[in-house]
Design an enzyme around this catalytic site. Structure first.
Site, PDB file in Angstrom:
ATOM      1  N   ARG A 131       0.814  -1.219   0.000  1.00  0.00           N
ATOM      2  CA  ARG A 131       0.000   0.000   0.000  1.00  0.00           C
ATOM      3  C   ARG A 131       0.845   1.265   0.000  1.00  0.00           C
ATOM      4  O   ARG A 131       0.450   2.275  -0.554  1.00  0.00           O
ATOM      5  CB  ARG A 131      -0.904   0.017   1.230  1.00  0.00           C
ATOM      6  CG  ARG A 131      -2.030  -0.964   1.061  1.00  0.00           C
ATOM      7  CD  ARG A 131      -3.076  -0.745   2.109  1.00  0.00           C
ATOM      8  NE  ARG A 131      -3.883  -1.955   2.234  1.00  0.00           N
ATOM      9  CZ  ARG A 131      -4.702  -2.198   3.219  1.00  0.00           C
ATOM     10  NH1 ARG A 131      -4.845  -1.335   4.186  1.00  0.00           N
ATOM     11  NH2 ARG A 131      -5.403  -3.302   3.245  1.00  0.00           N
ATOM     12  N   TYR A 145      -6.715  15.104  -7.072  1.00  0.00           N
ATOM     13  CA  TYR A 145      -7.014  16.389  -6.424  1.00  0.00           C
ATOM     14  C   TYR A 145      -6.373  16.439  -5.035  1.00  0.00           C
ATOM     15  O   TYR A 145      -6.222  15.415  -4.385  1.00  0.00           O
ATOM     16  CB  TYR A 145      -8.531  16.647  -6.309  1.00  0.00           C
ATOM     17  CG  TYR A 145      -9.366  15.572  -5.654  1.00  0.00           C
ATOM     18  CD1 TYR A 145      -9.706  14.411  -6.338  1.00  0.00           C
ATOM     19  CD2 TYR A 145      -9.856  15.733  -4.355  1.00  0.00           C
ATOM     20  CE1 TYR A 145     -10.501  13.438  -5.742  1.00  0.00           C
ATOM     21  CE2 TYR A 145     -10.660  14.758  -3.758  1.00  0.00           C
ATOM     22  CZ  TYR A 145     -10.970  13.610  -4.451  1.00  0.00           C
ATOM     23  OH  TYR A 145     -11.758  12.646  -3.874  1.00  0.00           O
ATOM     24  N   PRO A 146      -6.023  17.656  -4.635  1.00  0.00           N
ATOM     25  CA  PRO A 146      -5.500  17.809  -3.281  1.00  0.00           C
ATOM     26  C   PRO A 146      -6.624  18.141  -2.306  1.00  0.00           C
ATOM     27  O   PRO A 146      -7.674  18.647  -2.720  1.00  0.00           O
ATOM     28  CB  PRO A 146      -4.545  18.996  -3.418  1.00  0.00           C
ATOM     29  CG  PRO A 146      -5.126  19.827  -4.499  1.00  0.00           C
ATOM     30  CD  PRO A 146      -5.903  18.913  -5.411  1.00  0.00           C
ATOM     31  N   MET A 147      -6.422  17.831  -1.032  1.00  0.00           N
ATOM     32  CA  MET A 147      -7.462  18.161  -0.037  1.00  0.00           C
ATOM     33  C   MET A 147      -6.876  18.427   1.346  1.00  0.00           C
ATOM     34  O   MET A 147      -5.743  18.048   1.627  1.00  0.00           O
ATOM     35  CB  MET A 147      -8.513  17.043   0.043  1.00  0.00           C
ATOM     36  CG  MET A 147      -8.013  15.740   0.590  1.00  0.00           C
ATOM     37  SD  MET A 147      -9.389  14.579   0.904  1.00  0.00           S
ATOM     38  CE  MET A 147     -10.125  15.257   2.394  1.00  0.00           C
ATOM     39  N   ASP A 148      -7.682  19.095   2.146  1.00  0.00           N
ATOM     40  CA  ASP A 148      -7.353  19.381   3.554  1.00  0.00           C
ATOM     41  C   ASP A 148      -8.456  18.815   4.433  1.00  0.00           C
ATOM     42  O   ASP A 148      -9.561  18.542   3.958  1.00  0.00           O
ATOM     43  CB  ASP A 148      -7.379  20.901   3.808  1.00  0.00           C
ATOM     44  CG  ASP A 148      -6.147  21.621   3.301  1.00  0.00           C
ATOM     45  OD1 ASP A 148      -5.126  20.968   3.039  1.00  0.00           O
ATOM     46  OD2 ASP A 148      -6.232  22.869   3.176  1.00  0.00           O
ATOM     47  N   HIS A 172     -15.714   6.042   6.355  1.00  0.00           N
ATOM     48  CA  HIS A 172     -15.137   6.429   5.064  1.00  0.00           C
ATOM     49  C   HIS A 172     -14.657   5.182   4.312  1.00  0.00           C
ATOM     50  O   HIS A 172     -14.945   4.997   3.126  1.00  0.00           O
ATOM     51  CB  HIS A 172     -13.978   7.400   5.327  1.00  0.00           C
ATOM     52  CG  HIS A 172     -13.054   7.610   4.175  1.00  0.00           C
ATOM     53  ND1 HIS A 172     -13.324   8.498   3.175  1.00  0.00           N
ATOM     54  CD2 HIS A 172     -11.870   7.023   3.860  1.00  0.00           C
ATOM     55  CE1 HIS A 172     -12.329   8.457   2.296  1.00  0.00           C
ATOM     56  NE2 HIS A 172     -11.447   7.577   2.677  1.00  0.00           N
ATOM     57  N   GLN A 185      -7.419   3.699  -5.024  1.00  0.00           N
ATOM     58  CA  GLN A 185      -7.022   5.000  -4.483  1.00  0.00           C
ATOM     59  C   GLN A 185      -5.587   4.969  -3.972  1.00  0.00           C
ATOM     60  O   GLN A 185      -5.161   3.973  -3.407  1.00  0.00           O
ATOM     61  CB  GLN A 185      -7.969   5.424  -3.359  1.00  0.00           C
ATOM     62  CG  GLN A 185      -7.656   4.912  -1.970  1.00  0.00           C
ATOM     63  CD  GLN A 185      -8.080   3.459  -1.729  1.00  0.00           C
ATOM     64  OE1 GLN A 185      -8.406   2.724  -2.648  1.00  0.00           O
ATOM     65  NE2 GLN A 185      -8.039   3.037  -0.479  1.00  0.00           N
ATOM     66  N   SER A 223     -16.081  13.679   5.100  1.00  0.00           N
ATOM     67  CA  SER A 223     -15.974  14.574   3.932  1.00  0.00           C
ATOM     68  C   SER A 223     -16.955  15.733   4.055  1.00  0.00           C
ATOM     69  O   SER A 223     -16.606  16.890   3.806  1.00  0.00           O
ATOM     70  CB  SER A 223     -16.262  13.809   2.639  1.00  0.00           C
ATOM     71  OG  SER A 223     -15.261  12.854   2.407  1.00  0.00           O
TER      72      SER A 223
HETATM   73  C1  VOV Z   1     -11.632   4.023  -3.459  1.00  0.00           C
HETATM   74  C2  VOV Z   1     -12.000   3.905  -2.285  1.00  0.00           C
HETATM   75  C3  VOV Z   1     -11.393   4.319  -0.993  1.00  0.00           C
HETATM   76  C4  VOV Z   1     -11.167   3.475   0.072  1.00  0.00           C
HETATM   77  C5  VOV Z   1     -11.427   1.976   0.148  1.00  0.00           C
HETATM   78  C6  VOV Z   1     -10.596   4.274   1.128  1.00  0.00           C
HETATM   79  C7  VOV Z   1     -10.268   3.761   2.395  1.00  0.00           C
HETATM   80  C8  VOV Z   1      -9.566   4.536   3.319  1.00  0.00           C
HETATM   81  C9  VOV Z   1      -9.171   4.043   4.629  1.00  0.00           C
HETATM   82  C10 VOV Z   1      -9.485   2.669   5.186  1.00  0.00           C
HETATM   83  C11 VOV Z   1      -8.456   5.060   5.223  1.00  0.00           C
HETATM   84  C12 VOV Z   1      -7.835   5.044   6.630  1.00  0.00           C
HETATM   85  C13 VOV Z   1      -6.534   4.374   6.656  1.00  0.00           C
HETATM   86  C14 VOV Z   1      -5.603   4.826   5.553  1.00  0.00           C
HETATM   87  O1  VOV Z   1      -5.507   4.069   4.599  1.00  0.00           O
HETATM   88  O2  VOV Z   1      -5.029   5.896   5.614  1.00  0.00           O
HETATM   89  C15 VOV Z   1      -8.385   6.142   4.282  1.00  0.00           C
HETATM   90  C16 VOV Z   1      -7.679   7.329   4.513  1.00  0.00           C
HETATM   91  C17 VOV Z   1      -7.861   8.452   3.760  1.00  0.00           C
HETATM   92  N1  VOV Z   1      -8.674   8.599   2.650  1.00  0.00           N
HETATM   93 FE1  VOV Z   1      -9.668   7.110   1.732  1.00  0.00          FE
HETATM   94  N2  VOV Z   1     -10.485   5.585   0.709  1.00  0.00           N
HETATM   95  C18 VOV Z   1     -10.979   5.658  -0.578  1.00  0.00           C
HETATM   96  C19 VOV Z   1     -11.124   6.801  -1.387  1.00  0.00           C
HETATM   97  C20 VOV Z   1     -10.838   8.067  -0.903  1.00  0.00           C
HETATM   98  C21 VOV Z   1     -11.253   9.293  -1.525  1.00  0.00           C
HETATM   99  C22 VOV Z   1     -12.061   9.411  -2.789  1.00  0.00           C
HETATM  100  C23 VOV Z   1     -10.787  10.332  -0.766  1.00  0.00           C
HETATM  101  C24 VOV Z   1     -11.072  11.810  -0.963  1.00  0.00           C
HETATM  102  C25 VOV Z   1     -12.198  12.235  -0.019  1.00  0.00           C
HETATM  103  C26 VOV Z   1     -13.388  12.827  -0.701  1.00  0.00           C
HETATM  104  O3  VOV Z   1     -14.427  12.967  -0.020  1.00  0.00           O
HETATM  105  O4  VOV Z   1     -13.320  13.203  -1.874  1.00  0.00           O
HETATM  106  C27 VOV Z   1     -10.044   9.775   0.314  1.00  0.00           C
HETATM  107  C28 VOV Z   1      -9.363  10.518   1.249  1.00  0.00           C
HETATM  108  C29 VOV Z   1      -8.636   9.917   2.271  1.00  0.00           C
HETATM  109  C30 VOV Z   1      -7.741  10.633   3.125  1.00  0.00           C
HETATM  110  C31 VOV Z   1      -7.406  12.107   3.019  1.00  0.00           C
HETATM  111  C32 VOV Z   1      -7.242   9.728   4.047  1.00  0.00           C
HETATM  112  C33 VOV Z   1      -6.255  10.042   5.175  1.00  0.00           C
HETATM  113  C34 VOV Z   1      -7.033  10.666   6.291  1.00  0.00           C
HETATM  114  C35 VOV Z   1      -6.348  10.760   7.612  1.00  0.00           C
HETATM  115  O5  VOV Z   1      -6.858  11.514   8.464  1.00  0.00           O
HETATM  116  O6  VOV Z   1      -5.342  10.086   7.840  1.00  0.00           O
HETATM  117  N3  VOV Z   1     -10.121   8.401   0.225  1.00  0.00           N
HETATM  118  N4  VOV Z   1      -9.104   5.822   3.159  1.00  0.00           N
END
Ligand code: VOV
Length: 249
Positions: A131, A145-148, A172, A185, A223
């Site tokens: 990963r 895209y970038p995000m906060d 999420h 992702q 989100s």
């Molecule tokens: C395609 C699907 C998908 C899947 C399965 C998924 C799963 C997960 C898991 C299980 C985790 C937590 C552990 C880790 O892996 O970090 C995350 C983490 C994260 N994600 Fe995610 N995410 C996806 C997709 C996905 C999207 C489309 C977005 C954009 C959000 C949106 O609204 O536009 C996103 C954002 C994030 C971010 C910024 C983080 C880090 C946040 C933090 O505070 O650390 N993410 N994400």
């Protein structure tokens, strides 16, 4: 008291977005244009070789819309390696016909919200390693895209207790997993490295799935309440054997 969650960090990542000066490019004789494109393709082949040895990874996509014409994404061990790649591109003849309209520096990150209870190194787990040292899929489409996460009044992600953040991230992840096999992702952290806190890079077979996933995620509290988003860049896979066609006039 809120505490930071631990992250596992892997390869450094550079998104490099370029726009072509098509008017100047048109004035280059066709044969020279072909040589110049071949020089670029040769460089991409060196990225492929690095990827085959699992010392990094790359993605090459067109960008649809005014923001750029193509996007190069490279993953490497160090910021020095990424600097080298960027400068190497800048020294190619094709670079004379491009403007860098956007770039983004980050590190591929895995949130370690629930670290192993036995205290073992999560990077000993091959799934975890894959990963943070991912081979980027060469699927049809990309969305970057970038995000906060917000720090505004009551909506301050950074002052939420960790167990609340864990719960929100679980929800999420549950939404994201519905798109397994459709969207891959890559989340890269960029606090202290670039202007936003994360880069979100999605790969899909069908571009419509980006809209469906991102729309659905808008309703997840993490989100809806805490997400803040930058500009979106979307495009199509640019295979090296299609590069001559893409740059042809
Ligand atoms: C395609 C699907 C998908 C899947 C399965 C998924 C799963 C997960 C898991 C299980 C985790 C937590 C552990 C880790 O892996 O970090 C995350 C983490 C994260 N994600 Fe995610 N995410 C996806 C997709 C996905 C999207 C489309 C977005 C954009 C959000 C949106 O609204 O536009 C996103 C954002 C994030 C971010 C910024 C983080 C880090 C946040 C933090 O505070 O650390 N993410 N994400």
């Amino acid at each position: 008291m809120s505490e930071p969650s631990q992250t596992l960090d892997g390869w450094f990542c550079l998104h490099d977005l370029r726009k072509m000066d098509w008017a100047a490019w048109r004035n280059v004789p066709a044969e020279e244009r072909r040589d110049i494109v071949q020089e670029f393709v040769d460089m991409v082949h060196t990225w492929k070789a690095v990827e085959e040895e699992e010392n990094g990874s790359y993605a090459l996509y067109t960008v649809v819309g005014h923001k750029a014409d193509f996007m190069m994404v490279n993953l490497r061990d160090s910021l020095n390696d990424l600097d080298h790649i960027e400068q190497e591109f800048n020294k190619l003849r094709i670079a004379d016909y491009t403007t860098q309209t956007y770039s983004y520096v980050s590190v591929v990150e895995q949130g370690n919200y629930t670290p192993p209870k036995d205290g073992s190194d999560p990077l000993d787990n091959p799934n975890m390693r894959a990963r943070v040292y991912p081979i980027l899929p060469k699927w049809n489409h990309i969305c970057f895209y970038p995000m906060d996460k917000k720090r505004e009044g009551d909506d301050n992600w950074y002052s939420l207790p960790i167990d609340e953040r864990v719960e929100l991230m679980k929800a999420h992840g549950k939404t994201g997993r519905k798109y397994a096999g459709e969207i891959k992702q890559i989340i890269s952290g960029s606090t202290g490295l670039d202007d936003w806190e994360w880069g979100v890079t999605l790969f899909g077979h069908d571009a419509l799935q980006f809209k469906k996933l991102i729309y659905e995620m808008r309703f997840d509290e993490v989100s809806a309440r805490y997400g803040k988003f930058g500009a979106f860049y979307v495009g199509n896979l640019l295979e090296t054997d299609q590069a001559q066609l893409f740059f042809d006039m």
